[in-house]
Design an enzyme around this catalytic site. Structure first.
Site, PDB file in Angstrom:
ATOM      1  N   LYS A  72      -0.280   1.432 -18.752  1.00 61.94           N
ATOM      2  CA  LYS A  72       0.363   1.973 -17.557  1.00 61.94           C
ATOM      3  C   LYS A  72       1.601   1.154 -17.212  1.00 61.94           C
ATOM      4  CE  LYS A  72      -2.448  -0.725 -14.308  1.00 61.94           C
ATOM      5  NZ  LYS A  72      -3.370  -0.670 -13.154  1.00 61.94           N
ATOM      6  N   TYR A 132      23.976 -17.304  -1.343  1.00 62.14           N
ATOM      7  CA  TYR A 132      23.973 -16.798   0.033  1.00 62.14           C
ATOM      8  C   TYR A 132      23.229 -17.731   0.986  1.00 62.14           C
ATOM      9  CZ  TYR A 132      25.535 -12.338  -1.928  1.00 62.14           C
ATOM     10  OH  TYR A 132      26.243 -11.348  -2.574  1.00 62.14           O
TER      11      TYR A 132
END
Length: 399
Positions: free
Chosen positions: A38, A270
């Protein structure tokens, strides 16, 4: 190598996938093994890894979404294949036509399967799921008698075969947790109810990877293994991959995009959550949270650069992050290895999981499509095409 591949890549060793499947099979010799592919094989590539698992002796593959299962069939897979996460109106008919086993957790799903099977003129292969205590999908125990009786009636009519009865553990990665014994007992009761209704399933299955490794009494006829196939431990408390004879299959690496000297007190990324303590060298790694590198690991994620572990300096941005090399030197284009099997002393996916406050499953699964998958096979010499995404057909055979 094209420009995109030079930026970053996730190298997938198919030999490791095969070796992991073989190692896991040895731990459950009395049961068949399902390799769960999956979410694009936990980020490793469902088509190529599914084929490798088949080659190593996995007679079953498992997918969550019907789209995942149908994509495997479109790629040529013909072996046993189970799909379990359905919503009303799903493509039941296409799954039945493509010989995909489907999971049923309630009467609404059984009604839709029966209608679809009649519509395509072919019997469905159904696995009835009982909720033994996980509290997610699965039929509630008080509704199980009704579901099994209705499924048996549909089976007698010839519109379906109850190929499996199954459930899923909540705490198998916590040995000794009281829910484990409770779920085992509930599963045995559910099997007895099904047997009384006349069901004779081909496979009964409960064990996921941690249960496969630690609970032989839960192996039944089939074990479902997901993260173990890719060489990641299901829980640090259970042990390392090496403890179970597993090898991580994915290595995530990039080429440095920039290397420069900066003075003391220079802010980095940042918010300037990191400032250089002295004159130093900063290296730019061109991977970020858009590629699946967790922003929660800002200031903590480990990276191997110039022969040493470094720590992410400041915030991880969308496309890039910085490491402080101190007095060491490197050149633009030099490799930065975020995680891998450890052969070069690099961190592991579990190291990143600890840095981000998550689990190894998430680290490998979240690596995005901007990062090309490069396939290698350490068991055989490199061949043309090994670096492709993998569009050759799967086979249903078992090695």
């Amino acid at each position: 190598m094209n420009e995109t591949a030079m930026r970053a890549r996730a190298v997938i060793d198919l030999a490791a996938v095969r070796a992991n499947v073989r190692a896991l099979r040895k731990r459950a010799p009395g049961a068949q093994l399902m390799a769960v592919v999956k979410s694009d094989a936990y980020g490793h590539g469902a088509v190529r890894c599914g084929r490798a698992a088949r080659e190593a002796g996995a007679p079953w593959l498992g997918a969550a979404l019907p789209e995942e299962a149908l994509a495997l069939r479109a790629a040529g897979d013909t072996g046993r294949l189970l799909c379990w996460l359905w919503t009303p109106g799903g493509p039941w008919g296409r799954a039945i036509e493509q010989d995909v086993d489907v999971s049923v957790s309630g009467m609404w799903a059984l009604r839709e399967v029966v209608a679809a099977a009649r519509g395509v003129g072919r019997a469905a292969r159904v696995h009835l799921k009982i909720d033994t205590g996980l509290g997610r999908n699965g039929c509630a125990p008080e509704e199980w008698t009704e579901l099994t009786a209705a499924a048996r009636a549909a089976e007698a009519e010839g519109v379906l075969t109850v190929a499996g009865v199954w459930s899923h553990f909540a705490c198998a990665d916590e040995p000794g947790h009281p829910s484990i014994a409770a779920q085992l007992a509930q599963f045995h009761r559910a099997l007895a109810v099904g047997e009384a209704a006349g069901l004779r399933p081909e496979v009964r299955h409960l064990a996921n990877t941690p249960a496969l490794l630690t609970l032989p009494e839960a192996h039944f006829d089939l074990v479902r293994t997901g993260i173990g196939v890719y060489g990641v431990s299901p829980s640090p408390e259970l042990g390392t991959p090496e403890d179970f004879g597993l090898r991580p299959a994915m290595t995530l690496e990039a080429s440095l995009a920039s290397v420069k000297r900066v003075p003391a007190g220079h802010g980095v990324s940042y918010g300037h959550h990191y400032t250089t303590p002295g004159e130093t060298t900063l290296a730019l790694v061109p991977l970020g949270y858009a590629d699946g590198v967790p922003r929660h690991a800002s200031g903590a994620g480990p990276v191997l650069v110039a022969g040493k572990w470094r720590t992410v300096a400041g915030r991880i941005a969308m496309d890039q992050f910085v490491v402080d090399l101190g007095g060491d030197r490197a050149e633009a284009g030099a490799p930065a290895v975020l995680f891998g099997p450890g052969d070069r002393g690099e961190p592991s996916a579990e190291d990143w999981a600890r840095a981000a406050g998550t689990i190894g499953y998430e680290i490998v699964t979240r690596i995005g499509k901007r990062v090309p998958r490069v396939y290698v096979d350490s068991e055989v010499p490199a061949q043309a095409g090994d670096r492709s995404e993998g569009d050759t057909a799967l086979t249903g055979g078992v090695a």
